[in-house]
Design an enzyme around this catalytic site. Structure first.
Site, mmCIF file in Angstrom:
data_model
loop_
_atom_site.group_PDB
_atom_site.id
_atom_site.type_symbol
_atom_site.label_atom_id
_atom_site.label_comp_id
_atom_site.label_asym_id
_atom_site.label_seq_id
_atom_site.Cartn_x
_atom_site.Cartn_y
_atom_site.Cartn_z
ATOM 1 N N ASP A 191 36.876 -30.152 -24.199
ATOM 2 C CA ASP A 191 37.593 -30.165 -22.931
ATOM 3 C C ASP A 191 36.985 -29.085 -22.037
ATOM 4 O OD1 ASP A 191 40.206 -31.137 -21.452
ATOM 5 O OD2 ASP A 191 40.086 -28.973 -21.167
ATOM 6 N N GLU A 211 37.261 -26.911 -18.194
ATOM 7 C CA GLU A 211 37.938 -26.557 -16.946
ATOM 8 C C GLU A 211 36.851 -26.263 -15.922
ATOM 9 O OE1 GLU A 211 41.047 -27.016 -16.674
ATOM 10 O OE2 GLU A 211 41.387 -27.282 -18.820
ATOM 11 N N HIS A 254 46.120 -27.114 -19.428
ATOM 12 C CA HIS A 254 44.968 -26.950 -18.543
ATOM 13 C C HIS A 254 44.150 -25.710 -18.899
ATOM 14 C CE1 HIS A 254 45.951 -30.306 -15.955
ATOM 15 N NE2 HIS A 254 47.189 -29.865 -15.867
ATOM 16 N N ASP A 287 43.811 -27.712 -24.693
ATOM 17 C CA ASP A 287 43.736 -29.143 -24.409
ATOM 18 C C ASP A 287 42.874 -29.859 -25.437
ATOM 19 O OD1 ASP A 287 45.255 -28.493 -22.264
ATOM 20 O OD2 ASP A 287 43.882 -29.242 -20.730
#
Length: 591
Positions: free
Chosen positions: A34, A36, A175, A180
Site C-alpha cells: 500500500d 500513500e 490511510h 492498510d
C-alpha cells in the site's frame, strides 16, 4: 472395443502433470503493498510512504515500511487524510534510496494491492524515473476479486474499510501504508476462502477468475449484436422498458460490447447488465451530439445506475431580485424569466454560501431574510439585526439608509454579478493581506476559498451567458476522418449537427443543417435555454483547436474585467505549497 475406442479410453486415463494444476495458493508468496502519495496522479504526485507485508499460506514472512521524502510539499488535505506532515518526511529517505530495497523485498513474489492500478502505477513511474526496469510482477487486485465474489447484500461497496470490517480484520485501515497493507492481507485471506467455493485453488485460476466475465455478462452478450459502428447514445432497458443506464460513445458497437467482457469490473454495472433485457442505440451525426443527447436523456429518465448529471434541477444559483424595494441575495434552485440577476450555477449549498459571503464583503447588501417594504420601514415594523449595529449593513430596515442610497448598492452588486468582479477581489484582498500579516493563515485561506468560490461561479456563469445571448452560432471543426463536423447553437442550446464529406462544397451542407435545426427561444439565467452542462459541452467543443466560426448572430464576448481573467490566479493560488506561501501566491490576483 474398436482400436479407436481403446485409444480414446487410454487418452482419458492419462493423469495430468503437476504443472497443469498450476501453483497452489498455499504455496504462493504474496507481497501485499500500500502507498500513500501527495496526490492521485503518478505523473504529477510523489510517494510519501510505502508499507508492505510478505505472506505465504496465511503466515506473515516479513514487513516493509518506510516514510519517503516526496521532494516537495505535502498538500494540507493529504495531511488531513493521512496524518503525514511535512515534518515527518523531512528526514525520511528519498525514493531513489527506498525503491531498490522494496524491489528486493518483493523479488519473485506476487504483488497484491487494493485498487492495484493506483499503487502499481506509482511504483512503475518511480522505476522509470530512477532507471529501473519494471520487474513485471504478477499482480492481484483485491478490489477486483471482491467485486466478483461478494454480492451487494453482503457489502454495500468494495472500499478497503468496508471489506476489512466484513472479514473482521484485526487492523483497521487508517490511510497509513503499513496499517492498510495489513488490513489488505486479511481481506486477501478472506477472499481466498471465498474463491474455494468457485473451485479456484491455484494462482493461475485466481488471476483468470478475476478476468473472466460473470455468467450474466456471458449470457447477455447477444444484446450487443447489431450495434452500429457509429457515434451515438445507448440505453440499457429492463423487461418493463425502464431505462437503467445511459451512455455515449464514438463507436457504439465497441463500447456496448465492452459491457459483456471481463474489462467491465464495476459491480453496479455488472448488476445492471444482469437486469437489462435490451440495449437501444441512438445514432448521432457527431460526438458532440452524442454527448449532449446523453445529458438530456439522463436528466429525463434519471436512470438508477447513472451517477452523474441525473438531477440538473439541483443546481443552485445566487439571485438578486431587482423588483423588490430592497433586494437581497438569495440562493435558489431555478432561474426564472423575471426581473432578477443570477450568478452560478453552484454544485453545493456550501459553495453558494461562500460565494455569497464574498459578495457581501464587497457590497453591503442586507442579509436578513424578511421581505422589506417602504411601508414596513415607515411604520417601524421591520426587524433590525446585529449587522446594522456593527456597521456591516446600512440598516434600511430602520430607515437609516434611504431607498436611493440602497439602490446604489444594488447596482454595484448587479455590476459585479454581470461582469466586473474587481470590487469583490479587492475587498477579499484587503482581508487576506491583513490576516496574512497577522499570521492567521487558516482564516486567510478561508477568505481565499470564499473568493475562489465566487470567481469560479462568476467565470462559469459569464461563459454560459456569453453563448446563451447569441441567437445563433454556427461552427465547424475538422472531423477525425477528414471533412468537417458542423454545430448550430441557438441561445446556448445545441439545435442541430451534421457532417461535411472531404472535398465537398461546404455551403449546401451548412444551409441544410441550419434549415433543419431545432427552433429555440431565449431562456432565463446565464444558461439560457439549455442545461448548464449542455452549454459547457458546446463550449468545450468550440474551444477545440481548429474550430472555425461560420456565422454568429449576436455578441459572443466575455466582460473585460470578468472572472475569466482570474483563471491563472486560481491555478497559482491552489498550487501545492506551504500554507503561508499558498495564501501569498494567491493573494494578488490583479497584479
Amino acid at each position: 472395443m474398436t482400436s479407436d475406442g481403446a485409444e480414446h479410453a487410454v487418452r482419458q486415463a492419462v493423469q495430468g502433470t503437476l504443472d497443469d494444476l498450476g501453483t497452489p495458493l498455499a504455496d504462493v508468496v504474496f507481497v501485499v503493498v500500500d502507498l500513500e502519495t501527495t496526490g492521485g496522479s503518478a505523473a504529477e504526485s510523489a510517494i510519501t510512504e510505502i508499507g508492505a507485508v510478505k505472506v505465504r499460506g496465511g503466515e506473515v514472512l516479513g514487513e516493509f515500511a518506510t516514510l519517503v521524502d516526496p521532494g516537495g510539499p505535502i498538500p494540507p488535505f493529504i495531511t488531513a487524510l493521512t496524518g503525514i506532515t511535512q515534518q515527518m518526511v523531512t528526514a525520511a529517505p528519498r525514493i531513489e534510496a527506498v525503491l531498490p530495497a522494496f524491489l528486493e523485498f518483493a523479488r519473485g513474489c506476487v504483488l497484491v494491492a487494493h485498487n492495484a492500478p493506483f499503487d502499481v502505477g506509482f511504483l512503475r513511474a518511480a522505476c522509470a524515473a530512477q532507471g529501473y526496469a519494471w520487474p513485471a510482477f504478477p499482480v492481484v487486485d483485491t478490489a477486483d476479486l471482491a467485486r466478483r465474489v461478494l454480492t451487494r447484500d453482503e457489502v454495500p461497496n468494495c472500499r478497503l474499510g468496508t471489506l476489512a470490517r466484513h472479514f473482521r480484520s484485526a487492523t483497521e485501515p487508517c490511510h497509513r501504508a503499513l496499517a492498510d497493507a495489513r488490513a489488505t492481507v486479511d481481506v486477501l485471506h478472506g477472499l481466498i476462502e471465498r474463491l474455494g467455493s468457485f473451485g479456484v485453488q491455484s494462482l493461475e485460476e485466481m488471476r483468470a477468475f478475476a478476468k473472466t466475465p460473470s455468467p450474466e455478462q456471458q449470457r447477455k452478450r447477444h444484446l450487443a449484436d447489431g450495434m452500429p459502428a457509429a457515434p451515438g447514445v445507448y440505453l440499457f432497458e429492463d423487461a418493463r422498458g425502464e431505462v437503467l443506464y445511459v451512455g455515449k460513445s464514438t463507436n457504439l458497437r465497441t463500447r456496448v460490447r465492452s459491457y459483456f467482457t471481463a474489462s467491465e469490473t464495476r459491480r453496479r454495472i455488472r448488476e445492471m447488465v444482469g437486469l437489462a433485457e435490451r440495449v437501444r442505440p441512438i445514432v448521432c451525426a457527431t460526438g458532440l451530439e452524442a454527448e449532449v443527447r446523453e445529458l438530456r436523456l439522463i436528466a429525463e429518465h434519471k436512470p438508477r445506475y447513472n451517477r452523474r448529471s441525473k438531477f440538473p434541477e439541483r443546481a443552485l444559483w445566487l439571485k438578486l431580485a431587482l423588483s423588490e424595494p430592497f433586494p437581497r441575495l438569495s440562493i435558489v434552485r431555478e432561474c426564472r424569466d423575471d426581473d432578477a440577476v443570477y450568478l452560478g450555477p453552484f454544485g453545493s449549498a456550501r459553495v453558494a454560501e461562500e460565494a455569497r459571503a464574498a459578495l457581501h464583503e464587497a457590497v453591503p447588501l442586507r442579509q436578513c431574510t424578511q421581505r422589506l417594504t417602504p411601508r414596513l420601514v415607515e411604520r417601524g415594523r421591520a426587524r433590525s439585526c446585529v449587522l446594522g449595529e456593527i456597521g456591516r449593513c446600512g440598516a434600511p430596515c430602520e430607515g437609516r439608509e434611504p431607498p436611493e442610497a440602497y439602490a446604489r448598492h444594488v447596482e454595484a452588486a448587479r455590476t459585479v454579478m454581470e461582469g466586473d468582479v474587481r470590487p469583490v477581489v479587492a475587498a477579499a484582498q484587503v482581508r487576506i493581506d491583513r490576516l496574512a500579516v497577522e499570521m492567521r493563515y487558516e482564516e486567510a485561506a478561508a477568505q481565499r476559498d470564499r473568493l475562489a468560490a465566487f470567481v469560479r461561479a462568476a467565470a462559469r456563469g459569464q461563459r454560459l451567458a456569453a453563448l446563451s445571448r447569441c441567437a445563433q452560432l454556427v461552427a465547424a471543426r475538422p472531423a477525425f476522418g477528414g471533412g468537417w463536423e458542423l454545430a448550430v447553437v441557438r441561445y446556448g442550446r445545441l439545435a442541430g449537427t451534421g457532417t461535411i464529406p472531404p472535398g465537398a462544397n461546404v455551403w449546401p451542407y451548412v444551409d441544410a443543417v441550419i434549415a433543419t435545426s431545432e427552433t429555440v427561444f431565449p431562456g432565463p439565467g446565464p444558461a439560457g435555454s439549455a442545461l448548464p452542462e449542455e452549454t459547457e459541452c458546446v463550449l468545450r467543443w468550440l474551444d477545440q483547436p481548429g474550430t472555425r466560426l461560420v456565422e454568429v448572430d449576436g455578441d459572443w464576448i466575455c466582460p473585460v474585467h470578468g472572472a475569466e481573467s482570474l483563471r491563472e490566479w486560481l491555478d497559482r493560488a491552489y498550487a501545492p505549497v506551504e500554507p503561508e506561501d499558498r495564501v501569498r501566491r494567491g493573494g494578488r490576483p490583479l497584479r
